[in-house]
Design a protein around this motif. Structure first.
Motif, PDB file in Angstrom:
ATOM      1  N   HIS A  67      12.302  -4.840  -2.008  1.00 56.22           N
ATOM      2  CA  HIS A  67      10.830  -5.497  -1.512  1.00 56.22           C
ATOM      3  C   HIS A  67      10.786  -5.350   0.131  1.00 56.22           C
ATOM      4  N   LEU A  68       9.711  -4.892   0.557  1.00 58.33           N
ATOM      5  CA  LEU A  68       9.396  -5.310   1.910  1.00 58.33           C
ATOM      6  C   LEU A  68       8.635  -6.488   2.118  1.00 58.33           C
TER       7      LEU A  68
ATOM      8  N   ASN B  73      -0.864   3.437   3.359  1.00 57.36           N
ATOM      9  CA  ASN B  73      -0.405   3.015   4.435  1.00 57.36           C
ATOM     10  C   ASN B  73       0.333   1.563   4.202  1.00 57.36           C
ATOM     11  N   ILE B  74       0.975   1.080   5.404  1.00 53.61           N
ATOM     12  CA  ILE B  74       1.307  -0.316   5.127  1.00 53.61           C
ATOM     13  C   ILE B  74       0.732  -1.102   5.925  1.00 53.61           C
ATOM     14  N   THR B  75       0.437  -2.233   5.760  1.00 52.56           N
ATOM     15  CA  THR B  75      -0.365  -3.353   6.741  1.00 52.56           C
ATOM     16  C   THR B  75       0.343  -4.427   6.658  1.00 52.56           C
ATOM     17  N   GLU B  76       0.417  -5.018   7.947  1.00 52.97           N
ATOM     18  CA  GLU B  76       1.216  -6.245   8.150  1.00 52.97           C
ATOM     19  C   GLU B  76       0.279  -7.324   7.374  1.00 52.97           C
TER      20      GLU B  76
ATOM     21  N   SER C  97       2.999 -11.617   2.269  1.00 52.35           N
ATOM     22  CA  SER C  97       3.144 -10.278   1.228  1.00 52.35           C
ATOM     23  C   SER C  97       4.507  -9.919   1.076  1.00 52.35           C
ATOM     24  N   THR C  98       4.641  -9.332  -0.331  1.00 55.76           N
ATOM     25  CA  THR C  98       5.828  -8.728  -0.438  1.00 55.76           C
ATOM     26  C   THR C  98       5.560  -7.480  -1.390  1.00 55.76           C
TER      27      THR C  98
ATOM     28  N   TYR D 148       3.705  -2.382  -8.277  1.00 53.44           N
ATOM     29  CA  TYR D 148       2.935  -1.368  -7.321  1.00 53.44           C
ATOM     30  C   TYR D 148       1.425  -1.737  -7.422  1.00 53.44           C
ATOM     31  N   ASP D 149       0.639  -1.505  -8.419  1.00 58.38           N
ATOM     32  CA  ASP D 149      -0.541  -2.062  -8.621  1.00 58.38           C
ATOM     33  C   ASP D 149      -0.945  -3.693  -7.904  1.00 58.38           C
ATOM     34  N   GLU D 150      -0.328  -4.383  -8.190  1.00 58.94           N
ATOM     35  CA  GLU D 150      -0.406  -5.867  -7.701  1.00 58.94           C
ATOM     36  C   GLU D 150      -0.090  -5.923  -6.331  1.00 58.94           C
ATOM     37  N   THR D 151       0.607  -5.175  -5.641  1.00 57.08           N
ATOM     38  CA  THR D 151       0.903  -5.214  -4.279  1.00 57.08           C
ATOM     39  C   THR D 151       0.020  -4.011  -3.451  1.00 57.08           C
ATOM     40  N   THR D 152      -0.873  -3.463  -3.798  1.00 53.86           N
ATOM     41  CA  THR D 152      -1.281  -2.359  -3.305  1.00 53.86           C
ATOM     42  C   THR D 152      -3.090  -2.879  -3.117  1.00 53.86           C
ATOM     43  N   SER D 153      -3.613  -2.673  -1.878  1.00 52.20           N
ATOM     44  CA  SER D 153      -4.914  -3.035  -1.865  1.00 52.20           C
ATOM     45  C   SER D 153      -5.831  -2.486  -2.703  1.00 52.20           C
TER      46      SER D 153
END
Length: 227
Positions: free
Chosen positions: A65-66, A111-114, A118-119, A206-211
């Motif tokens: 997890h990031l 992409n990844i956004t700060e 969030s994790t 994945y679905d829950e942690t993606t915009s």
């Protein structure tokens, strides 16, 4: 008890608690000549990663997890981007909508956004310095950032861990971008199928942690010539 003694005891408890918390993290020793690489989108797919390297990947793969980041649909690139070769630029792209074949100009990717607090779930590869340089070329429009201290499950010794984040000029801005923009169906399928291959829980996370995904932009794509 004196105030000075109370302060000492309180400080000791904080330090002890911190050390105890950190001790729950395992340590990965990265061997000399290697670095860690995070896959959060298409690179979740081992097949795609091996395509970039042009050989089989034989080291370990970790589910991690990031922390402090969210996956986001806001990296955009043009079909006429400088990252493509002159030959590739001649390959016109088309998308299919209501049985019509239409020209498009831009594609949106992950992409990844700060994002504080969030994790997001992702995969971790251990790759050679040559492989990470090959990935640098593949990930044009992204910059490689050090996320060694952002991995929830592990500490690292001997090497750093990197992820790819869009550079400012590649961030999607609907007011500035020109032409027709799509999310390529085959890219979306590549990512979601890679998640599914790991397991239902991984896909759900994945679905829950993606915009949110703009489904109106998703379309099958064909090329006049294959890229």
């Amino acid at each position: 008890m004196k105030i000075s003694n109370l302060i000492f005891c309180f400080t000791f408890l904080i330090l002890f608690s911190s050390c105890d918390k950190q001790s729950n993290k395992k340590t990965i020793v990265i061997e000399k000549g290697k670095v860690g690489m995070i896959g959060f989108g298409s690179l979740i797919s081992l097949n795609r990663t091996e395509e970039v390297f042009k050989h089989k990947y034989t080291d370990s793969i970790y589910l991690v997890h990031l922390e402090g980041y969210q996956r986001s649909w806001d990296f955009v690139t043009s079909n006429y981007d400088k990252g493509y070769t002159e030959e590739e630029l001649k390959h016109d792209g088309y998308y299919i909508r209501d049985n019509d074949t239409l020209i498009f100009d831009n594609s949106i990717y992950l992409n990844i956004t700060e994002q504080k607090g969030s994790t997001m779930n992702c995969v971790l590869y251990l790759v050679t310095e040559k492989e990470i340089k090959d990935m640098d070329l593949y990930e044009f429009g992204y910059e490689r950032i050090d996320v060694s201290d952002k991995i929830k499950e592990y500490d690292f010794e001997g090497g750093k861990v990197y992820a790819y984040k869009a550079t400012p000029e590649y961030l999607y801005d609907s007011k500035k971008i020109k032409g027709v923009t799509v999310i390529q169906q085959d890219y979306l399928d590549l990512v979601t199928k890679a998640c599914d291959s790991i397991g239902l829980d991984f896909r759900k996370e994945y679905d829950e942690t993606t915009s949110p995904l703009n489904l109106e932009l998703v379309a099958p794509v064909i090329w006049k010539k294959a890229r």
